[in-house]
Design a protein around this motif. Structure first.
Motif, PDB file in Angstrom:
ATOM      1  N   UNK A 103       0.660  -1.046   0.096  1.00 18.00           N
ATOM      2  CA  UNK A 103       0.013   0.101  -0.035  1.00 18.00           C
ATOM      3  C   UNK A 103       0.904   1.291  -0.055  1.00 18.00           C
ATOM      4  N   UNK A 104       0.494   2.135  -0.879  1.00 17.40           N
ATOM      5  CA  UNK A 104       1.176   3.376  -0.761  1.00 17.40           C
ATOM      6  C   UNK A 104       2.544   3.482  -1.963  1.00 17.40           C
ATOM      7  N   UNK A 105       3.007   2.213  -2.463  1.00 16.66           N
ATOM      8  CA  UNK A 105       4.026   2.033  -3.233  1.00 16.66           C
ATOM      9  C   UNK A 105       3.643   2.192  -4.636  1.00 16.66           C
ATOM     10  N   UNK A 106       4.526   3.049  -5.477  1.00 14.04           N
ATOM     11  CA  UNK A 106       4.235   3.308  -6.777  1.00 14.04           C
ATOM     12  C   UNK A 106       5.320   2.939  -7.732  1.00 14.04           C
ATOM     13  N   UNK A 107       5.067   2.157  -8.705  1.00 19.95           N
ATOM     14  CA  UNK A 107       6.093   1.842  -9.607  1.00 19.95           C
ATOM     15  C   UNK A 107       6.011   2.756 -10.875  1.00 19.95           C
ATOM     16  N   UNK A 108       7.267   3.406 -10.981  1.00 20.24           N
ATOM     17  CA  UNK A 108       7.336   4.620 -11.912  1.00 20.24           C
ATOM     18  C   UNK A 108       8.388   4.188 -13.008  1.00 20.24           C
ATOM     19  N   UNK A 109       8.146   4.498 -14.532  1.00 21.48           N
ATOM     20  CA  UNK A 109       9.115   4.098 -15.519  1.00 21.48           C
ATOM     21  C   UNK A 109       8.841   5.570 -15.958  1.00 21.48           C
ATOM     22  N   UNK A 149      16.901   2.992 -11.262  1.00 24.42           N
ATOM     23  CA  UNK A 149      17.968   2.322 -12.078  1.00 24.42           C
ATOM     24  C   UNK A 149      17.746   3.200 -13.242  1.00 24.42           C
ATOM     25  N   UNK A 150      18.959   3.634 -14.155  1.00 24.88           N
ATOM     26  CA  UNK A 150      19.086   4.644 -14.935  1.00 24.88           C
ATOM     27  C   UNK A 150      19.874   4.024 -16.203  1.00 24.88           C
ATOM     28  N   UNK A 151      19.419   4.409 -17.325  1.00 22.70           N
ATOM     29  CA  UNK A 151      20.013   3.985 -18.490  1.00 22.70           C
ATOM     30  C   UNK A 151      19.973   4.952 -19.590  1.00 22.70           C
ATOM     31  N   UNK A 152      20.992   4.955 -20.460  1.00 24.74           N
ATOM     32  CA  UNK A 152      21.183   6.284 -21.311  1.00 24.74           C
ATOM     33  C   UNK A 152      21.212   5.749 -22.603  1.00 24.74           C
ATOM     34  N   UNK A 165      18.043  10.158 -24.839  1.00 23.73           N
ATOM     35  CA  UNK A 165      16.996   9.804 -23.859  1.00 23.73           C
ATOM     36  C   UNK A 165      17.566   9.123 -22.616  1.00 23.73           C
ATOM     37  N   UNK A 166      17.044   9.374 -21.644  1.00 27.63           N
ATOM     38  CA  UNK A 166      17.342   8.679 -20.232  1.00 27.63           C
ATOM     39  C   UNK A 166      16.059   8.043 -19.688  1.00 27.63           C
ATOM     40  N   UNK A 167      16.263   6.671 -19.521  1.00 26.07           N
ATOM     41  CA  UNK A 167      15.182   5.939 -18.753  1.00 26.07           C
ATOM     42  C   UNK A 167      15.249   5.661 -17.525  1.00 26.07           C
ATOM     43  N   UNK A 168      14.493   5.858 -16.662  1.00 25.41           N
ATOM     44  CA  UNK A 168      14.416   5.669 -15.251  1.00 25.41           C
ATOM     45  C   UNK A 168      13.392   4.845 -14.834  1.00 25.41           C
ATOM     46  N   UNK A 169      13.615   3.614 -13.899  1.00 31.89           N
ATOM     47  CA  UNK A 169      12.827   2.730 -13.438  1.00 31.89           C
ATOM     48  C   UNK A 169      13.113   3.045 -11.978  1.00 31.89           C
ATOM     49  N   UNK A 170      11.956   3.188 -10.968  1.00 29.31           N
ATOM     50  CA  UNK A 170      12.286   3.386  -9.790  1.00 29.31           C
ATOM     51  C   UNK A 170      10.714   3.267  -9.011  1.00 29.31           C
ATOM     52  N   UNK A 171      10.753   3.028  -7.446  1.00 25.54           N
ATOM     53  CA  UNK A 171       9.875   2.980  -6.808  1.00 25.54           C
ATOM     54  C   UNK A 171       9.486   3.849  -5.917  1.00 25.54           C
ATOM     55  N   UNK A 172       8.407   4.496  -5.530  1.00 26.15           N
ATOM     56  CA  UNK A 172       7.932   5.528  -4.589  1.00 26.15           C
ATOM     57  C   UNK A 172       7.392   4.802  -3.467  1.00 26.15           C
TER      58      UNK A 172
END
Length: 220
Positions: A103-109, A149-152, A165-172
């Motif tokens: 609960x409260x977690x958000x996966x963001x790409x 995690x970051x990819x260029x 472009x910069x791809x970022x995958x993370x969790x809030x």
């Protein structure tokens, strides 16, 4: 510079943005520190600078966008002309979000990319910092993100066609609130202004944004 019946080319002396403003009424030669070229085609001026291979036709380095330049013409016919460019700075942001298992977690790409001056600025920063330091700088702005995690991609130096472009995958965590059948999400997870863009107390030029800037974003 050569001239032709359909166009003319001449040098333009300027004072760069970091060098300060030239007094237009008294254009002393000691106040100038840089030279550009200008081609006049059917009454339209196109500026060029040979120091950066990544610039498209008609683009100038940002430090050359100082407002006015003195074009040097034959027979002492020199005059002031405005320094302009048709190119813009375009920032594109695409964000996809999904609710996490907890609960409260958000996966963001997120996908960050740019065109025009934005693309050049991104590539220049990569060349200046390198991949490792550039990654650390991005992560420092994502203080609320968990294990980003970051990819260029597309960071091609000296290419006027590169689209980085910069791809970022993370969790809030604690990223949203749920009340009954509604979920409330924050409007800005990672974008936005947190401090003034004009921190310098001393000004060598009037405050401006150098060139037009556009920000476009999509979210799912």
């Amino acid at each position: 510079f050569p001239s032709h019946d359909r166009f003319s080319a001449n040098p333009v002396i300027i004072s760069t943005r970091g060098h300060g403003v030239v007094w237009l009424d008294f254009p002393l030669v000691t106040r100038f520190n840089y030279t550009l070229g200008v081609i006049t085609i059917k009454g339209k001026n196109v500026f060029f600078d040979a120091t950066k291979k990544s610039l498209k036709w008609g683009m100038l380095p940002a430090y050359c966008m100082s407002g006015q330049g003195r074009v040097l013409l034959p027979k002492k016919a020199s005059k002031w002309i405005p320094i302009t460019t048709p190119e813009k700075s375009i920032t594109l942001t695409n964000i996809e979000c999904s609710l996490g298992k907890e609960e409260g977690h958000l996966q963001v790409n997120a996908q960050l990319s740019g065109n025009g001056y934005r693309a050049i600025n991104m590539i220049d920063k990569m060349q200046e910092l390198g991949k490792e330091k550039y990654t650390k700088e991005i992560k420092s702005k994502l203080k609320k993100a968990l294990n980003p995690t970051i990819q260029f991609e597309g960071f091609v130096p000296d290419s006027s066609e590169a689209v980085p472009s910069i791809a970022i995958s993370m969790t809030f965590t604690e990223a949203y609130n749920q009340m009954q059948d509604r979920i409330y999400l924050p409007a800005l997870l990672m974008e936005g202004v947190s401090q003034t863009p004009f921190p310098n107390p001393a000004r060598t030029l009037p405050v401006d944004f150098t060139y037009p800037k556009y920000v476009s974003g999509l979210g799912n």
